[in-house]
Write an enzyme that holds these catalytic residues in place. Structure first.
Site, PDB file in Angstrom:
ATOM      1  N   CYS A 311      35.716  38.616  34.401  1.00 22.16           N
ATOM      2  CA  CYS A 311      35.326  40.051  34.828  1.00 22.16           C
ATOM      3  C   CYS A 311      35.192  39.925  36.169  1.00 22.16           C
ATOM      4  O   CYS A 311      34.925  38.737  37.000  1.00 22.16           O
ATOM      5  CB  CYS A 311      33.909  40.294  34.229  1.00 22.16           C
ATOM      6  SG  CYS A 311      33.904  40.989  32.548  1.00 22.16           S
ATOM      7  N   GLU A 345      41.841  37.299  32.799  1.00 20.15           N
ATOM      8  CA  GLU A 345      41.665  37.528  31.572  1.00 20.15           C
ATOM      9  C   GLU A 345      42.282  39.125  31.154  1.00 20.15           C
ATOM     10  O   GLU A 345      41.959  39.983  31.996  1.00 20.15           O
ATOM     11  CB  GLU A 345      40.280  37.239  30.904  1.00 20.15           C
ATOM     12  CG  GLU A 345      39.776  37.679  29.433  1.00 20.15           C
ATOM     13  CD  GLU A 345      38.460  37.446  29.324  1.00 20.15           C
ATOM     14  OE1 GLU A 345      38.060  38.249  28.503  1.00 20.15           O
ATOM     15  OE2 GLU A 345      37.947  36.365  29.437  1.00 20.15           O
TER      16      GLU A 345
END
Length: 445
Positions: A311, A345
């Site tokens: 994140c 990611e």
């Protein structure tokens, strides 16, 4: 019926038995009838019919599409996501949570009825029909999104239940937060514990990230809180910027609070309660009062997919200052020290993709401008720690890759490179690698 000699006002005598009105003046001369009276009657009846039609459609159903007056003073199309009665105004009118279909979900908000143009209402599609159509026409991307949606404690949910869960999270539960000297409007739903369901504003300690319902609670907490910076190790300091590495296992409460806070501004990420598996890198602006968080990124301690970032978030008051680009650059500097290539990611947020594509463009084209002779994708990857697939997709999007004689060839015309570099914008804040003091996690005792 008497009147003075100077009076010119027409007197209308209406006879129920007559189909016409006979206007008279004091001279007795007839004045033509007045069609506007008929138009007024017609307009009045149409207004009444419109009111009746509008009242018949209220309250608006969830799913209704209608035009809504926005902050720019113009009407924009919205979809009603939720509704609730507003008891505070005394007349129990409904207010509606709407999504502006032209804009990102971060602008979704509660609005009052008078902001809606009820003449533009489109009937809501029957939910059961909509569900059936959705299930039949679900794309592979949507199915993958459902598969990737993982909320701890919800493993047993099937696809339909997960869609219902996503529907529930569409409404922002916390409207604003106070963090340090800033009051910040939130963007998205975050699954705070049930005891905070009745709160529209939360107060965060900017150092330990504990959150409270009332300002008085925060003031009492600040008198007792010993922290003046994030817990963990300071691994970088340059001028007024510091970076702290926080181990989710060693500082579980802080890491969980950070996830609650971040989810208010991240739409695509699911909140992970198992923070033990992650490291958090907190970027701070430092002054004589302490180190104030401006943003962060997280990464898995051990990633099988070579992810170097899970994140990433720059808090709204600190955006457009180059901090997001700094965080991305920092994640790649860590990968270089680990001797690995990395990639963020997936899925990336809309803002995340723009930031990464800009970073990859600037780094790669800067090398191509300075490099003499041939260079391969593999060599670029080794130099930058950027995964080969990301390099290829970036250069292809810039139309700098050609396929010749069975292999990809980079076409690096200097004028074309300059044009793309200019379009990519400035690079933001530089990471001074000499100021990093860091040991990869696997080597720590």
């Amino acid at each position: 019926m008497g009147s003075s000699a100077n009076t010119e006002t027409a007197i209308i005598i209406a006879s129920p038995a007559s189909n016409h009105n006979q206007p008279l003046t004091n001279g007795g001369d007839a004045i033509p009838t007045h069609p506007p009276l008929l138009l007024l009657d017609r307009a009045t009846s149409e207004l009444e019919a419109s009111k009746k039609r509008r009242s018949g459609m209220l309250p608006l159903e969830v799913g209704t599409r209608v035009m809504c007056l926005w902050r720019d003073g113009k009407y924009h199309p919205v979809k009603v996501i939720e509704r609730r009665k507003n008891h505070s105004d005394g007349n129990n009118e409904y207010e509606y949570y709407v999504h502006y279909t032209e804009f990102n979900r971060r602008l979704d908000e509660w609005i009052k009825l008078d902001q809606l143009d009820l003449d533009s209402v489109e009937c809501a599609l029957d939910e059961k029909v909509e569900d059936k159509v959705t299930s039949l026409k679900m794309t592979r991307h949507q199915k993958r999104k459902i598969d990737e949606t993982h909320v701890e404690g919800h493993e047993e949910l099937d696809a339909a239940s997960l869609r219902e869960h996503e529907e529930f999270t569409k409404v922002k539960n916390i409207a604003t937060i106070e963090l340090g000297k800033y009051e910040i409007e939130t963007w998205y739903f975050s699954p705070f514990p049930p005891e905070y369901n009745d709160c529209v504003k939360l107060f965060f300690c900017e150092f330990c990230l504990n959150f409270m319902k009332r300002k008085e609670q925060l003031q009492r907490h600040m008198r007792k809180c010993d922290l003046k910076h994030p817990p963990g190790d300071e691994i970088y300091r340059s001028s007024t910027l510091s970076m702290f590495e926080v181990d989710g296992k060693k500082n579980k409460v802080y890491a969980q609070n950070l996830c609650y806070l971040a989810k208010l501004f991240l739409d695509h990420k699911t909140l992970y309660y198992d923070v033990d598996l992650f490291l958090f890198y907190i970027l701070c602006e430092c002054d004589d009062r302490g180190c104030h968080m401006v943003g962060y990124f997280s990464k898995e301690k051990h990633s099988e997919e070579a992810y170097n970032l899970a994140c990433i978030l720059t808090l709204p008051p600190y955006q457009r200052k180059g901090y997001g680009k700094f965080l991305i650059a920092f994640s790649y500097e860590l990968s270089k020290k680990e001797g690995k290539v990395g990639t963020p990611e997936r899925p990336l947020s809309d803002l995340g993709l723009v930031s990464y594509r800009g970073y990859w463009t600037r780094i790669l084209l800067d090398i191509l401008k300075k490099h003499k002779g041939n260079i391969s994708i593999k060599e670029l990857s080794d130099m930058t720690a950027i995964k080969a697939e990301d390099i290829l997709s970036t250069l292809q999007s810039l139309e700098l890759i050609q396929y010749r004689k069975g292999q990809h060839v980079i076409c690096a015309d200097p004028k074309v490179l300059d044009r793309h570099l200019k379009a990519a914008g400035r690079g933001g804040l530089d990471v001074d690698v000499s100021k990093m003091i860091w040991t990869p996690y696997k080597e720590q005792s």
